[in-house]
Design an enzyme around this catalytic site. Structure first.
Site, PDB file in Angstrom:
ATOM      1  CB  VAL A  19      -0.958  -0.013   1.217  1.00  0.00           C
ATOM      2  CG1 VAL A  19      -1.663   1.318   1.370  1.00  0.00           C
ATOM      3  CG2 VAL A  19      -1.961  -1.142   1.072  1.00  0.00           C
ATOM      4  CB  SER A 110      -8.628  -3.130   7.606  1.00  0.00           C
ATOM      5  OG  SER A 110      -9.185  -4.369   7.237  1.00  0.00           O
ATOM      6  CB  SER A 111     -13.393  -3.911   4.956  1.00  0.00           C
ATOM      7  OG  SER A 111     -12.637  -5.055   4.634  1.00  0.00           O
ATOM      8  CB  CYS A 112     -11.307  -6.785   9.305  1.00  0.00           C
ATOM      9  SG  CYS A 112      -9.820  -6.056   9.980  1.00  0.00           S
ATOM     10  CE1 TYR A 139      -3.892  -4.795  10.248  1.00  0.00           C
ATOM     11  CE2 TYR A 139      -6.103  -5.003   9.343  1.00  0.00           C
ATOM     12  CZ  TYR A 139      -4.815  -4.510   9.259  1.00  0.00           C
ATOM     13  OH  TYR A 139      -4.454  -3.746   8.172  1.00  0.00           O
ATOM     14  CE  LYS A 143      -4.557  -1.063  10.223  1.00  0.00           C
ATOM     15  NZ  LYS A 143      -3.580  -0.042   9.816  1.00  0.00           N
ATOM     16  CG  HIS A 182      -4.461 -10.495   2.637  1.00  0.00           C
ATOM     17  ND1 HIS A 182      -3.423  -9.606   2.806  1.00  0.00           N
ATOM     18  CD2 HIS A 182      -5.315 -10.269   3.670  1.00  0.00           C
ATOM     19  CE1 HIS A 182      -3.637  -8.882   3.894  1.00  0.00           C
ATOM     20  NE2 HIS A 182      -4.783  -9.262   4.436  1.00  0.00           N
TER      21      HIS A 182
END
Ligand code: GFB
Length: 313
Positions: A19, A110-112, A139, A143, A182
């Protein structure tokens, strides 16, 4: 709101990662000076080192893309690294940014962070409305703390710190180690090797039924520059592709791009994780950004990079 990057000194923390690397490359098209520091030069988990480095280098803007990242199994098996290291990295950078008067910072989440069973597609308002997916709770908590820290500095000190929440990312510079990566880079590496070895099948973890949304990392980099220029709000903003696929469909697309003609078997001893996490990206669409690289084209670009750069396979 329009924030100009022209003439600014921009520190991309985490520029060696997929990223951070893509954001650094994209920023070269802007009229700005880019700052980076390797891990050997600066250990982001050490507060004093971060303070000293930032006091000397004094960026105007920070893109916080540094983090311990990994796939579902890495998350599940290394909870300390994903929680503690990420908390330290982001707190050191965000707190020091405020301390030395840096007013603009983009934090990448992150979407999580969203609840496991959040209504789909997931809006930013879903944050903290339900229990997290257990495989990546460490995680996610880190975040969420990062988002809250940016919000806190906005509220208490008026700092212009923002948070972007990308969906599952992939692209050049990804981690292709099948044990820790991933799903997309893992299946790409597995299909590549199996094709070379003329193996009859590749192993997919879990059931192949979970659904995931995949965004090409150069599209994310474009979104980050767009948000730096155009977004100023305490709410995190979703950065998604717009549609999702099952893991089995992903494997079929990868196999097709690579030319792997074998089949798939499923390892039920591995976790599925969250059943679906498609993001609602209406907010960033309304501001004027949209993903442009479709999944097949993104996989083809990633595979070209993999063949040229990942030499051990
Ligand atoms: O990408 P992934 O590791 O993470 O796995 P998450 C996505 C799905 O692909 C899961 C399945 O259902 C996996 O079981 N899968 C099938 C595989 N074969 C494989 C394989 O060979 N390798 C891997 N890794 N998966 C991550 C979070 O969740 O998403 C992170 O753990 C982060 O913290 C990231 O948020 C975006 O999508 O489940």
């Amino acid at each position: 709101m329009a924030f100009s990057l022209a003439g600014k000194i921009i520190w991309v923390a985490g520029h060696r990662g997929m990223v951070g690397g893509a954001i650094t490359a994209r920023l070269k098209a802007e009229n700005c000076t880019i700052l980076t520091a390797t891990h050997a030069e600066l250990d982001l988990t050490r507060q004093k080192d971060v303070e000293d480095w930032m006091a000397v280098n004094k960026p105007d803007v920070i893109v916080l893309a540094a983090a311990v990242v990994g796939g579902i199994l890495a998350n599940d098996s290394r909870p300390v690294d994903f929680l503690n290291d990420n908390l330290m990295i982001q707190s050191n950078i965000i707190a020091t940014a405020h301390k030395i008067g840096i007013n603009r910072l983009l934090f990448l989440g992150s979407s999580c962070i969203y609840p496991r069973m959040a209504p789909q597609p997931i809006t930013e308002d879903s944050l903290l409305t339900g229990p997290l997916e257990t495989t990546n709770q460490w995680y996610a908590i880190a975040k969420i703390a990062g988002i809250k820290l940016c919000q806190a500095y906005r509220r208490q000190y008026g700092r212009d710190y923002i948070s972007a929440m990308p969906t599952n990312l992939y692209g050049p510079g990804d981690n292709f180690d099948v044990a820790s990566s991933h799903v997309l880079p893992a299946l790409l590496a597995k299909a590549h090797r199996s094709k070379r070895a003329s193996a009859p099948s590749i192993v997919l973890w879990g059931s192949g039924k979970p659904m995931r949304e995949f965004l090409y990392v150069e599209d994310l980099a474009e979104a980050c520059v767009f948000l730096l220029k155009n977004y100023s709000h305490e709410d995190p903003i979703n950065v998604g592709f717009g549609s999702d696929v099952t893991i089995r469909q992903l494997a079929e697309t990868i196999a097709d791009v690579i030319g792997f003609q074998g089949g798939f078997t499923f390892d039920a001893s591995k976790p599925d994780g969250t059943p679906k996490k498609l993001m609602n990206s209406a907010r960033i669409h309304a501001l004027g950004w949209r993903a442009t690289t479709d999944l097949r084209a993104g996989i083809a670009k990633t595979y070209a990079w993999y063949k040229a750069n990942v030499t051990h396979t």
